[in-house]
Design a protein around this motif. Structure first.
Motif, PDB file in Angstrom:
ATOM      1  N   ALA A 246       0.841  -1.197   0.000  1.00  0.00           N
ATOM      2  CA  ALA A 246       0.000   0.000   0.000  1.00  0.00           C
ATOM      3  C   ALA A 246       0.872   1.241   0.000  1.00  0.00           C
ATOM      4  CB  ALA A 246      -0.934   0.011   1.206  1.00  0.00           C
ATOM      5  N   VAL A 248       0.388   5.616   0.597  1.00  0.00           N
ATOM      6  CA  VAL A 248      -0.476   6.716   1.044  1.00  0.00           C
ATOM      7  C   VAL A 248       0.041   8.012   0.447  1.00  0.00           C
ATOM      8  CG1 VAL A 248      -1.344   8.035   3.013  1.00  0.00           C
ATOM      9  CG2 VAL A 248      -1.038   5.544   3.200  1.00  0.00           C
ATOM     10  N   GLY A 363      -9.170   8.095   2.066  1.00  0.00           N
ATOM     11  CA  GLY A 363      -9.676   6.781   1.677  1.00  0.00           C
ATOM     12  C   GLY A 363      -8.904   6.189   0.514  1.00  0.00           C
ATOM     13  N   GLU A 364      -9.327   5.023   0.089  1.00  0.00           N
ATOM     14  CA  GLU A 364      -8.628   4.307  -0.981  1.00  0.00           C
ATOM     15  C   GLU A 364      -9.023   4.869  -2.343  1.00  0.00           C
ATOM     16  OE1 GLU A 364      -7.272  -0.260  -1.958  1.00  0.00           O
ATOM     17  OE2 GLU A 364      -9.188   0.069  -0.955  1.00  0.00           O
ATOM     18  N   LYS A 369      -6.173  -0.499  -6.272  1.00  0.00           N
ATOM     19  CA  LYS A 369      -6.070  -1.174  -4.984  1.00  0.00           C
ATOM     20  C   LYS A 369      -4.721  -0.867  -4.342  1.00  0.00           C
ATOM     21  CE  LYS A 369      -6.463  -5.708  -2.763  1.00  0.00           C
ATOM     22  NZ  LYS A 369      -7.379  -5.172  -1.728  1.00  0.00           N
ATOM     23  N   TRP A 372      -3.835   4.933  -1.424  1.00  0.00           N
ATOM     24  CA  TRP A 372      -4.692   5.622  -0.466  1.00  0.00           C
ATOM     25  C   TRP A 372      -4.414   7.115  -0.484  1.00  0.00           C
ATOM     26  CZ3 TRP A 372      -8.273   3.044   2.707  1.00  0.00           C
ATOM     27  CH2 TRP A 372      -8.254   1.653   2.600  1.00  0.00           C
ATOM     28  N   ASP A 374      -4.800  10.971   1.467  1.00  0.00           N
ATOM     29  CA  ASP A 374      -4.900  11.686   2.754  1.00  0.00           C
ATOM     30  C   ASP A 374      -4.367  13.104   2.533  1.00  0.00           C
ATOM     31  OD1 ASP A 374      -5.070  12.460   5.389  1.00  0.00           O
ATOM     32  OD2 ASP A 374      -3.618  11.012   6.162  1.00  0.00           O
ATOM     33  N   LEU A 392      -7.621   7.048   8.696  1.00  0.00           N
ATOM     34  CA  LEU A 392      -7.039   6.343   7.559  1.00  0.00           C
ATOM     35  C   LEU A 392      -6.495   4.986   7.992  1.00  0.00           C
ATOM     36  CD1 LEU A 392      -6.192   6.870   4.482  1.00  0.00           C
ATOM     37  CD2 LEU A 392      -3.906   7.185   5.445  1.00  0.00           C
ATOM     38  N   MET A 396      -7.442   1.283   6.645  1.00  0.00           N
ATOM     39  CA  MET A 396      -6.438   0.458   5.983  1.00  0.00           C
ATOM     40  C   MET A 396      -6.228  -0.880   6.688  1.00  0.00           C
ATOM     41  SD  MET A 396      -3.591   3.292   4.800  1.00  0.00           S
ATOM     42  CE  MET A 396      -2.585   2.080   3.939  1.00  0.00           C
TER      43      MET A 396
END
Length: 413
Positions: A246, A248, A363-364, A369, A372, A374, A392, A396
Motif C-alpha cells: 500500500a 499513502v 480513503g482508498e 487497490k 490511499w 490523505d 485512515l 487500511m
C-alpha cells in the motif's frame, strides 16, 4: 528490492501522523520525503489546533465585499490577475459549496474530525515527549468596529450549541488579556483551541517518535511512485526501489502530481499564504494568538518571535512569491501590537491544499487497490493531521472507523 507494508509519501503533519497510526497497528512503514519532516506547508501555519473550528471557511456572499475582493482592495485576500483563467473555475465551485444548504453537510462531515483533533494530538504529544510545545491559551478574534464586533459575536453564539467555551470580550476585557494591544472595539475568545509555538518542531517530534519505534525515513522523490506488475507500489530510494502493498499520498498541495497521473480528476485548489517573524519591542508580550478580523492577518507568539501570518492568495501553487499581503498588513499590525525588528530576511510562502467543500480526501483510490489518499485539509492540516491519520489507519487495517469516512471519499467529486 527492499520491502515494507506501507509507503507514506510526504512527511508533513498529515503524513507523519498517518505513519505513526499505521505503525501503532503493527504495519512496517516507510516515510518518504524529498527534504525532511515539517519543512513545507506544516512549517508555516499559525500554530492553532483549532478545536473550535466547526464551521468551515466560506466564500463570502456580501456583494460589497466581493467588489473589494475583485479589485484586490482587502488585505485578507489577494489574487494574480494572470491566474484567473486557472483559478476562476475552482472559485466558482468554492462559491457553490458555500451555499447554506451545502454548508450544513460540510459542518456535519467536519465535526467528528474537529471534535477529536485535540485529543489525538494530545496523545501523540505525550508519546513524543513534546509537551513543551503545547500551549492552552485559546485564541482571540479581535474587531476594530462595533459593527464587525456584533457580527463576530453572532457567529460565536452559533457555536455554543457545540459545547464550546467562548468568552465575549469588550474593550476592557481585551486589555486585561492582552495589555500591550492598542484599543479595539472588542473580541471573541475561543478557549478550547490549543496552540503550538513551533509547528515545524512538532512535526519533527512526531517523526522522531516514528523513527525511534523502528520506522524508516527515506529521503527520496515521491514522484518516483510506480505500480509494480504484481500490484505493489514502489518508490526509488537512495539504495534502490522500495516496494509495499500500500502507498499513502499525503503530499498536501503536491498531491495532484500523483493522483492526476492515475486518472483522477479532483478539484484541488491552493490558498497560498505568507508569514514573517518579528521581535516584540522591549517589555511587550503577546499571550494569545490574535486574529485582526477586520484586516485579515494573525499574530502568534512563536518560539522564534511574533509570527505575522497572511490571509489567502489565489495563484498557481508554484508561481513566484508576491507577499503584498505581508507588506499591507505589517504597518497595520504595528499599530495594534508593538512589533520590533523583522527576524526573517524575506517572507516565507506556502500553499494550503483546499477542496471547494473545505473537506479533505481520505480513503482508498477508487480504481487502484492499495493506493490511499490523505490530503486537502485546507486551513487545518496541523489541526487534522493526527485524527485523519487515525481514521485512515483504521480503514487500511480493517478496524471499525471511529466515524463514517464516506463524506471524505474521492468519489464525492
Amino acid at each position: 528490492m527492499r520491502t515494507a507494508d506501507v509507503i507514506v509519501l510526504g512527511a508533513g503533519m498529515v503524513g507523519v501522523s498517518a505513519a505513526l497510526h499505521l505503525q501503532a497497528r503493527g504495519r512496517e512503514v516507510v516515510l518518504v520525503d524529498r527534504r525532511g519532516a515539517g519543512l513545507e506547508t506544516s512549517f508555516g501555519n499559525a500554530g492553532l489546533i483549532e478545536r473550535s473550528s466547526i464551521f468551515p471557511y466560506l466564500f463570502p456572499r456580501d456583494p460589497a465585499k466581493l467588489v473589494k475582493y475583485a479589485l484586490n482592495l482587502l488585505p485578507e485576500a489577494h489574487y494574480h490577475l494572470g491566474a484567473l483563467p486557472s483559478v476562476a473555475p475552482w472559485l466558482m465551485r468554492y462559491w457553490r459549496e458555500s451555499a447554506p444548504e451545502r454548508v450544513k453537510r460540510s459542518i456535519a462531515a467536519r465535526r467528528p474530525l474537529i471534535e477529536h483533533s485535540l485529543i489525538e494530538h494530545e496523545e501523540l504529544i505525550r508519546q513524543a515527549g513534546a509537551g513543551a510545545l503545547l500551549r492552552r491559551p485559546g485564541w482571540i478574534k479581535l474587531f476594530r468596529r462595533e459593527e464587525t464586533l456584533a457580527a463576530g459575536v453572532a457567529d460565536a453564539e452559533k457555536l455554543r450549541a457545540y459545547d464550546l467555551h467562548i468568552d465575549i470580550l469588550d474593550a476592557r476585557a481585551v486589555f486585561e488579556r492582552e495589555p500591550n494591544l492598542a484599543s479595539v472595539a472588542g473580541g471573541v475568545h475561543y478557549r478550547d483551541t490549543a496552540f503550538v509555538n513551533d509547528p515545524g518542531a512538532l512535526a519533527r517530534a512526531y517523526a522522531d517518535l516514528f523513527s525511534a519505534r523502528g520506522g524508516r525515513f527515506v529521503a527520496a522523490d515521491a514522484l518516483t511512485l510506480e505500480q509494480e506488475p504484481d500490484g505493489r507500489w514502489s518508490v526509488a530510494g537512495p539504495q534502490g526501489r522500495i516496494a509495499a502493498r500500500a502507498a499513502v499520498v499525503a503530499l498536501g498541495p503536491w498531491s495532484d502530481l500523483i493522483y492526476r497521473r492515475y486518472g483522477y480528476d479532483m478539484p484541488l485548489g491552493f490558498k497560498r499564504g505568507y508569514h514573517m517573524h518579528y521581535a516584540p519591542q522591549s517589555g511587550a508580550t503577546l499571550h494569545h494568538p490574535i486574529l485582526d478580523a477586520d484586516n485579515g492577518y494573525l499574530l502568534a507568539p512563536m518560539a522564534r518571535g511574533v509570527r505575522l501570518t497572511s490571509g489567502a492568495e489565489f495563484a498557481p501553487r508554484d508561481a513566484p512569491p508576491t507577499p503584498v499581503q505581508i507588506e499591507r498588513c505589517e504597518p497595520i499590525a504595528r499599530l495594534l501590537f508593538p512589533l520590533g525588528a523583522a527576524l526573517d530576511a524575506q517572507p516565507w510562502k506556502g500553499a494550503r491544499p483546499c477542496f471547494p467543500d473545505m473537506l479533505p480526501v481520505l480513503g482508498e483510490a477508487p480504481r487502484h487497490k492499495g493506493l490511499w489518499f490523505d490530503f486537502g485539509h485546507a486551513h487545518h492540516g496541523l489541526t487534522l493531521g493526527p485524527v485523519s491519520g487515525r481514521l485512515l489507519a483504521e480503514m487500511m487495517t480493517g478496524e471499525t472507523p471511529f466515524t463514517d469516512p464516506s463524506p471524505y471519499a474521492a468519489t464525492r467529486f
